[in-house]
Design a protein around this motif. Structure first.
Motif, mmCIF file in Angstrom:
data_model
loop_
_atom_site.group_PDB
_atom_site.id
_atom_site.type_symbol
_atom_site.label_atom_id
_atom_site.label_comp_id
_atom_site.label_asym_id
_atom_site.label_seq_id
_atom_site.Cartn_x
_atom_site.Cartn_y
_atom_site.Cartn_z
ATOM 1 N N PHE A 5 30.566 -7.445 0.958
ATOM 2 C CA PHE A 5 29.661 -8.585 1.095
ATOM 3 C C PHE A 5 28.243 -8.061 1.102
ATOM 4 O O PHE A 5 27.486 -8.349 2.009
ATOM 5 C CB PHE A 5 29.922 -9.314 2.419
ATOM 6 N N GLN A 8 23.412 -10.522 0.857
ATOM 7 C CA GLN A 8 23.301 -11.382 2.032
ATOM 8 C C GLN A 8 22.726 -12.713 1.591
ATOM 9 O O GLN A 8 21.797 -12.740 0.788
ATOM 10 C CB GLN A 8 22.411 -10.716 3.077
ATOM 11 N N PRO A 9 23.301 -13.806 2.118
ATOM 12 C CA PRO A 9 22.773 -15.101 1.729
ATOM 13 C C PRO A 9 21.365 -15.262 2.261
ATOM 14 O O PRO A 9 21.026 -14.693 3.295
ATOM 15 C CB PRO A 9 23.732 -16.094 2.395
ATOM 16 N N GLN A 13 20.932 -21.226 1.469
ATOM 17 C CA GLN A 13 22.321 -20.784 1.386
ATOM 18 C C GLN A 13 22.802 -20.239 2.728
ATOM 19 O O GLN A 13 23.961 -20.354 3.063
ATOM 20 C CB GLN A 13 22.464 -19.700 0.306
ATOM 21 N N SER A 14 21.876 -19.607 3.467
ATOM 22 C CA SER A 14 22.338 -19.008 4.721
ATOM 23 C C SER A 14 22.585 -20.087 5.763
ATOM 24 O O SER A 14 23.293 -19.870 6.733
ATOM 25 C CB SER A 14 21.272 -18.039 5.239
ATOM 26 N N LYS A 17 27.413 -23.762 4.736
ATOM 27 C CA LYS A 17 28.653 -23.018 4.569
ATOM 28 C C LYS A 17 28.728 -22.502 3.132
ATOM 29 O O LYS A 17 28.169 -23.115 2.232
ATOM 30 C CB LYS A 17 29.802 -23.990 4.773
ATOM 31 N N GLU A 18 29.459 -21.431 2.904
ATOM 32 C CA GLU A 18 29.448 -20.899 1.534
ATOM 33 C C GLU A 18 30.217 -21.838 0.614
ATOM 34 O O GLU A 18 31.086 -22.582 1.042
ATOM 35 C CB GLU A 18 30.064 -19.507 1.492
ATOM 36 N N GLY A 19 29.875 -21.767 -0.659
ATOM 37 C CA GLY A 19 30.510 -22.673 -1.609
ATOM 38 C C GLY A 19 29.714 -23.944 -1.810
ATOM 39 O O GLY A 19 30.059 -24.771 -2.625
ATOM 40 N N HIS A 20 28.600 -24.084 -1.052
ATOM 41 C CA HIS A 20 27.762 -25.256 -1.243
ATOM 42 C C HIS A 20 26.932 -25.099 -2.500
ATOM 43 O O HIS A 20 26.523 -24.011 -2.834
ATOM 44 C CB HIS A 20 26.803 -25.397 -0.068
ATOM 45 N N LYS A 530 31.379 -27.851 -0.829
ATOM 46 C CA LYS A 530 32.486 -27.346 -1.618
ATOM 47 C C LYS A 530 33.609 -28.378 -1.502
ATOM 48 O O LYS A 530 33.885 -28.838 -0.397
ATOM 49 C CB LYS A 530 32.898 -26.026 -0.990
#
Length: 547
Positions: A5, A8-9, A13-14, A17-20, A530
């Motif tokens: 990983f 780093q977002p 984005q940070s 949630k991821e996938g947005h 997502k």
């Protein structure tokens, strides 16, 4: 962080949630939204007006729709894009409210959004465009009131001529060339069921029965109901009879609780079945003695009950659908009873005639009731294929909804794009009086009205530029009623060809379109989560597909 990983977002984005997905700014969000809406209106636009082309839509259940009714098209397209969905909802609202003009709503919204895109590229800010569009739509509504035809605000909703003149445009846009036949059918049906106070007209009272075979000229209007089933017994025809309606079904009733009967000897067994027969006979006899000649069952009809009904010369009808049963009760004025038993005289309905006829190889039961007040009328449509019948049904639906709209507000405006050109001209003049940047938006709004005559003439294969310029020339010299005569391809005064649109239809279509467009323009960021995991819901389980 764990290896793998390394990125780093950062930024938004940070936070999410991821996938947005996160789209912001003019290029990413606004123009993408506008683009999606333009695509949708490109689809509906070519089927605007009488010469509109048909679309063939196959939905996820493999059902085929061949139609030029915009409401049906956008309903069956599964629109994914959130901004285009707003247009679809505006179209649906129009279909619910008036029943006609959904196409105008969607196409016009797409057109003003395209104008907005050009303005944004010129460097206007969306909020200036919105304020301009809002001023323009308010002005449009003022002008629309001035264009109302004199003397059209009073109308007799029971006068067939007046009804047809207002309904013709709505039906012609679905079935061009057959509008006269359909309009006279629909007008007859609507006038028959129109209550004392026309504002209470109920659309549900005009039914459509679609029977394959024959042609449109074989279609008729039946005062009463047409059931697509045969009678159960052998009696096929009866006149001036009383009707008893049983919602629960005509059958020996099983007991509510589970009971066990112990039978010791053969005699007891014989007596047991005999008492059952006697009981059924007693019930049926009670019904026959109450004067009822027709028994309508909402559920199954038992063999034994049927036998006794035949013996007492009762006609038995079976209506399995709950709604049809209610309509039947409305037609005949009967009250549905739950259990088989002797009905009260008040609960019985009355019919003039119930007969089984064979139409195009299908046996249908025709229930006629001429005297009843707000009874039901059925338009029997005949056509060669299912998709033609569906399309005819949509045209009839539009006609009935238009009738309902004209019962509430019967004002008319000139049809055949005469109104639109006049609006374009007046709103354009209004934009010159405005100072400030929103004058550009108002001018674009005015230009968007040209979409209607342009599309109408393009769909009819005429030269759009010539038509529009000659329309403008006529309107500039004060002939506000000049529109396009599509059959001859020339500009004519619409009062001579009798093309009128209802004021409410135009009013709501333009209002909804402007509202939808402003809603789309107000968005500046799209944040999409997502999609939730889990099985895809598109494919129904096997065995469900023969719908």
């Amino acid at each position: 962080m764990a290896p793998g990983f390394n990125i780093q977002p950062y930024g938004i984005q940070s936070m999410l949630k991821e996938g947005h997905k996160h789209l912001s700014g003019l290029d990413e969000a606004v123009l993408k939204n506008i683009d999606a809406c333009k695509q949708l209106s490109t689809i509906t636009r070519t089927s605007l007006g009488p010469n509109g082309m048909n679309k063939m839509v196959i939905n996820h259940l493999d059902k085929l729709f061949v139609t030029n009714d915009a409401a049906t098209i956008v309903n069956e397209l599964e629109v994914q894009h959130p901004a285009a969905k707003i247009l679809v909802l505006a179209g649906k609202a129009q279909q619910e409210e008036i029943g006609d003009g959904a196409n105008l709503t969607i196409s016009f919204a797409g057109e003003i959004l395209q104008g907005a895109e050009e303005l944004i590229r010129m460097g206007l800010h969306p909020s200036e465009i919105i304020s301009g569009y809002t001023k323009a739509i308010n002005k449009t509504i003022e002008i629309l009131d001035e264009l109302v035809e004199k003397g059209s605000e009073t109308m007799d909703v029971r006068d067939k001529e007046q009804v047809i003149s207002r309904m013709k445009a709505a039906v012609a846009s679905k079935q061009f060339g057959q509008e006269d036949t359909i309009c006279s059918l629909v007008a007859d049906a609507c006038i028959q069921v129109c209550p004392k106070n026309p504002a209470n007209f109920n659309v549900d009272n005009v039914r459509v029965a679609k029977l394959l075979g024959g042609g449109l000229h074989n279609s008729t209007v039946v005062r009463g109901m047409v059931l697509k089933s045969d009678t159960v017994g052998t009696i096929k025809r009866i006149e001036k009879a009383k009707v008893a309606v049983f919602a629960g079904g005509v059958d020996t009733s099983a007991t509510e609780t589970k009971g066990t009967v112990l039978i010791h000897t053969a005699e007891q067994l014989e007596n047991y079945s005999k008492t059952e027969e006697a009981k059924v006979e007693e019930l049926i006899k009670a019904v026959a003695e109450s004067g009822a000649k027709v028994v309508v069952s909402g559920g199954s009809v038992g063999e034994m009950a049927l036998h006794f009904c035949e013996r007492y010369k009762l006609m038995v009808l079976k209506i399995s659908s709950k709604f049809e049963l209610r309509r039947f009760c409305r037609t005949t004025g009967a009250v549905a009873m739950l259990k088989l038993g002797q009905p009260n005289p008040d609960d019985l309905g009355y019919v003039d005639s119930v007969s089984v006829e064979e139409i195009g190889g299908v046996r249908v039961t025709i229930v006629k009731n001429e005297e009843g007040g707000n009874s039901v009328a059925t338009v029997v449509l005949r056509g060669s294929t299912d998709s033609i019948l569906d399309d005819l049904e949509r045209a009839v639906d539009d006609g009935v909804n238009t009738y309902k709209a004209m019962c509430r507000d019967s004002r008319t405006v000139p049809g055949a794009a005469a109104t639109e050109i006049e609006l374009a001209k007046r709103v354009k003049e209004f934009s010159f009086k405005e100072t400030g940047l929103d004058q550009y938006a108002i001018a674009k709004f005015a230009e968007s009205f040209e979409m209607v005559p342009r599309t109408l003439s393009e769909n009819a294969g005429l030269n759009a530029m010539e038509i529009i310029s000659s329309l403008y020339a006529e309107h500039a010299s004060g002939n506000t009623r000049v529109g396009i005569d599509l059959e001859e391809g020339v500009c004519k005064d619409v009062s001579t060809i009798g093309v009128w649109d209802l004021h409410v239809t135009k009013f709501f279509a333009l209002k909804y379109a402007a509202d939808a467009a402003c809603t789309v323009l107000r968005v500046d960021q799209i944040i999409m989560a997502k999609p939730a995991g889990g099985p895809r819901r598109e494919q129904p389980a096997a065995g469900m597909d023969d719908d």
